[in-house]
Design a protein around this motif. Structure first.
Motif, PDB file in Angstrom:
ATOM      1  N   ALA A  66      79.591  54.952  42.522  1.00 10.55           N
ATOM      2  CA  ALA A  66      80.536  56.064  42.463  1.00 10.55           C
ATOM      3  C   ALA A  66      80.056  57.008  41.364  1.00 10.55           C
ATOM      4  CB  ALA A  66      81.944  55.561  42.162  1.00 10.55           C
ATOM      5  N   SER A  67      80.499  58.239  41.439  1.00 13.22           N
ATOM      6  CA  SER A  67      80.153  59.216  40.415  1.00 13.22           C
ATOM      7  C   SER A  67      81.308  59.301  39.429  1.00 13.22           C
ATOM      8  CB  SER A  67      79.901  60.576  41.066  1.00 13.22           C
ATOM      9  OG  SER A  67      79.544  61.513  40.081  1.00 13.22           O
ATOM     10  N   ALA A  68      80.997  59.174  38.153  1.00 12.83           N
ATOM     11  CA  ALA A  68      82.029  59.204  37.112  1.00 12.83           C
ATOM     12  C   ALA A  68      81.679  60.275  36.089  1.00 12.83           C
ATOM     13  CB  ALA A  68      82.123  57.842  36.437  1.00 12.83           C
ATOM     14  N   TRP A  97      86.713  58.269  37.008  1.00 15.01           N
ATOM     15  CA  TRP A  97      86.241  58.534  38.369  1.00 15.01           C
ATOM     16  C   TRP A  97      87.425  58.527  39.332  1.00 15.01           C
ATOM     17  CZ3 TRP A  97      86.168  53.882  36.025  1.00 15.01           C
ATOM     18  CH2 TRP A  97      86.653  52.784  36.730  1.00 15.01           C
ATOM     19  N   THR A  98      87.201  59.135  40.464  1.00 15.20           N
ATOM     20  CA  THR A  98      88.230  59.214  41.497  1.00 15.20           C
ATOM     21  C   THR A  98      87.716  58.487  42.735  1.00 15.20           C
ATOM     22  OG1 THR A  98      88.917  61.361  40.652  1.00 15.20           O
ATOM     23  CG2 THR A  98      89.673  60.775  42.845  1.00 15.20           C
ATOM     24  N   THR A  99      88.535  57.619  43.282  1.00 18.62           N
ATOM     25  CA  THR A  99      88.152  56.871  44.485  1.00 18.62           C
ATOM     26  C   THR A  99      88.354  57.739  45.725  1.00 18.62           C
ATOM     27  OG1 THR A  99      90.371  55.925  44.657  1.00 18.62           O
ATOM     28  CG2 THR A  99      88.722  54.641  43.453  1.00 18.62           C
ATOM     29  N   ALA A 100      87.911  57.230  46.857  1.00 22.36           N
ATOM     30  CA  ALA A 100      87.992  57.977  48.122  1.00 22.36           C
ATOM     31  C   ALA A 100      89.438  58.286  48.509  1.00 22.36           C
ATOM     32  CB  ALA A 100      87.308  57.195  49.229  1.00 22.36           C
ATOM     33  N   THR A 104      92.732  58.300  40.535  1.00 21.10           N
ATOM     34  CA  THR A 104      91.842  58.439  39.381  1.00 21.10           C
ATOM     35  C   THR A 104      91.895  57.175  38.541  1.00 21.10           C
ATOM     36  OG1 THR A 104      92.194  60.820  39.351  1.00 21.10           O
ATOM     37  CG2 THR A 104      91.320  59.835  37.354  1.00 21.10           C
ATOM     38  N   HIS A 105      90.719  56.698  38.146  1.00 19.75           N
ATOM     39  CA  HIS A 105      90.600  55.490  37.318  1.00 19.75           C
ATOM     40  C   HIS A 105      89.787  55.833  36.080  1.00 19.75           C
ATOM     41  CE1 HIS A 105      92.010  52.841  40.556  1.00 19.75           C
ATOM     42  NE2 HIS A 105      91.287  53.591  41.375  1.00 19.75           N
ATOM     43  N   ASP A 126      82.882  47.085  42.000  1.00 19.34           N
ATOM     44  CA  ASP A 126      82.968  45.945  42.914  1.00 19.34           C
ATOM     45  C   ASP A 126      83.960  46.262  44.026  1.00 19.34           C
ATOM     46  OD1 ASP A 126      85.475  45.660  41.754  1.00 19.34           O
ATOM     47  OD2 ASP A 126      84.970  43.822  40.667  1.00 19.34           O
ATOM     48  N   ASP A 127      84.206  45.308  44.902  1.00 15.39           N
ATOM     49  CA  ASP A 127      85.094  45.536  46.045  1.00 15.39           C
ATOM     50  C   ASP A 127      86.527  45.827  45.618  1.00 15.39           C
ATOM     51  OD1 ASP A 127      83.124  45.299  47.931  1.00 15.39           O
ATOM     52  OD2 ASP A 127      83.483  43.158  48.305  1.00 15.39           O
ATOM     53  N   ALA A 128      86.919  45.358  44.435  1.00 15.05           N
ATOM     54  CA  ALA A 128      88.273  45.606  43.932  1.00 15.05           C
ATOM     55  C   ALA A 128      88.374  46.945  43.209  1.00 15.05           C
ATOM     56  CB  ALA A 128      88.689  44.476  43.002  1.00 15.05           C
ATOM     57  N   GLY A 129      87.270  47.671  43.083  1.00 16.86           N
ATOM     58  CA  GLY A 129      87.286  48.968  42.426  1.00 16.86           C
ATOM     59  C   GLY A 129      87.074  48.906  40.924  1.00 16.86           C
ATOM     60  N   ARG A 130      86.749  47.734  40.412  1.00 10.69           N
ATOM     61  CA  ARG A 130      86.496  47.589  38.976  1.00 10.69           C
ATOM     62  C   ARG A 130      85.029  47.883  38.672  1.00 10.69           C
ATOM     63  NH1 ARG A 130      89.425  42.411  39.942  1.00 10.69           N
ATOM     64  NH2 ARG A 130      87.303  41.762  40.407  1.00 10.69           N
ATOM     65  N   ILE A 131      84.764  48.347  37.468  1.00  7.53           N
ATOM     66  CA  ILE A 131      83.387  48.624  37.054  1.00  7.53           C
ATOM     67  C   ILE A 131      82.623  47.310  36.986  1.00  7.53           C
ATOM     68  CG2 ILE A 131      81.929  49.464  35.182  1.00  7.53           C
ATOM     69  CD1 ILE A 131      84.093  51.484  34.533  1.00  7.53           C
ATOM     70  N   ALA A 132      81.447  47.322  37.568  1.00  4.24           N
ATOM     71  CA  ALA A 132      80.589  46.133  37.583  1.00  4.24           C
ATOM     72  C   ALA A 132      79.179  46.551  37.181  1.00  4.24           C
ATOM     73  CB  ALA A 132      80.577  45.516  38.977  1.00  4.24           C
TER      74      ALA A 132
END
Length: 187
Positions: A66-68, A97-100, A104-105, A126-132
Motif C-alpha cells: 500500500a502507499s502511505a 494510509w487509506t485502504t480501498a 484511514t489508518h 497483512d491480510d488483516a490490514g496491519r503493517i507487516a
C-alpha cells in the motif's frame, strides 16, 4: 611408491602406543573437519533454504503493498568511511494510509532513509490490514541457509577439535606419568 611416513611410524623402535593413537586421532579429526563440516552444512542448510522459500511464498500470498504518507521525516542516510552506498537502510517512522474501502489508518512502518514528511512510501500490509515486514527475498533466503549451514559446520569443527584436544591431553598425561615411572626406576 613407498609410504615412508607410514613405514617410519610402524618400524620405529621408539614408537609408543600413544604415538599411534595420536596419529589416528589427527587423521580422524582432519577427516571430520574436511568431510563432516561441509556435509553438516549441506544437511542443515539445504532444508533451511527450502523452508525459507516456503515461508516467502506464504508471505507473498498473505501480504500486499500500500502507499502511505510519512507523518515525520526519516533520518538521513548515515555514511561512514569505506561505505559503498549500496546498503538499504530503513527507519521506523509514523505513517498514514487509506485502504480501498476508504478507511484511514496510521502506524509505524519501516521506510527508506532520507524520505521526507508528506512523501509516499511503499509499505506491506497483512491480510488483516496491519503493517507487516516485507516478504523474504532471495538474498534473505540464501543468507538464512548460509548462516544455519555455517553454524552447523562450525559446530562439527568445534566438536572434532575439542575431541582431538582432549585425546591429546590425555595422551600427554599418560606419557608424563610413564616418564615419571621410568625416571623413578633409574634413580
Amino acid at each position: 611408491m613407498r609410504f615412508g611416513w607410514r613405514l617410519r611410524l610402524r618400524d620405529n623402535p621408539l614408537r609408543r602406543r600413544s604415538d599411534v593413537v595420536e596419529a589416528w586421532t589427527v587423521l580422524c579429526v582432519t577427516a571430520a573437519v574436511a568431510v563432516g563440516a561441509p556435509a553438516a552444512a549441506l544437511a542443515v542448510g539445504a532444508p533451511t533454504v527450502a523452508a525459507a522459500r516456503a515461508e516467502s511464498r506464504a508471505q507473498h500470498e498473505n501480504r500486499h503493498t500500500a502507499s502511505a504518507r510519512l507523518l515525520k521525516d526519516a533520518p538521513p542516510m548515515a555514511t561512514w568511511a569505506g561505505s559503498s552506498g549500496s546498503v538499504r537502510t530503513l527507519y521506523q517512522v509514523p505513517v498514514r494510509w487509506t485502504t480501498a474501502d476508504g478507511v484511514t489508518h496510521s502506524g509505524i512502518a519501516r521506510v527508506p532513509a532520507g524520505t521526507r514528511r508528506g512523501e509516499s512510501a511503499r509499505i506491506w500490509l497483512d491480510d488483516a490490514g496491519r503493517i507487516a515486514g516485507a516478504p523474504l527475498d532471495e538474498s534473505d533466503i540464501w543468507l538464512r541457509g548460509a548462516s544455519v549451514g555455517a553454524a552447523a559446520a562450525g559446530g562439527v569443527t568445534t566438536v572434532a577439535l575439542l575431541a582431538g584436544w582432549s585425546v591429546r591431553r590425555r595422551l600427554d598425561r599418560e606419557r608424563l606419568a610413564q616418564w615419571d615411572r621410568e625416571w623413578a626406576a633409574w634413580v
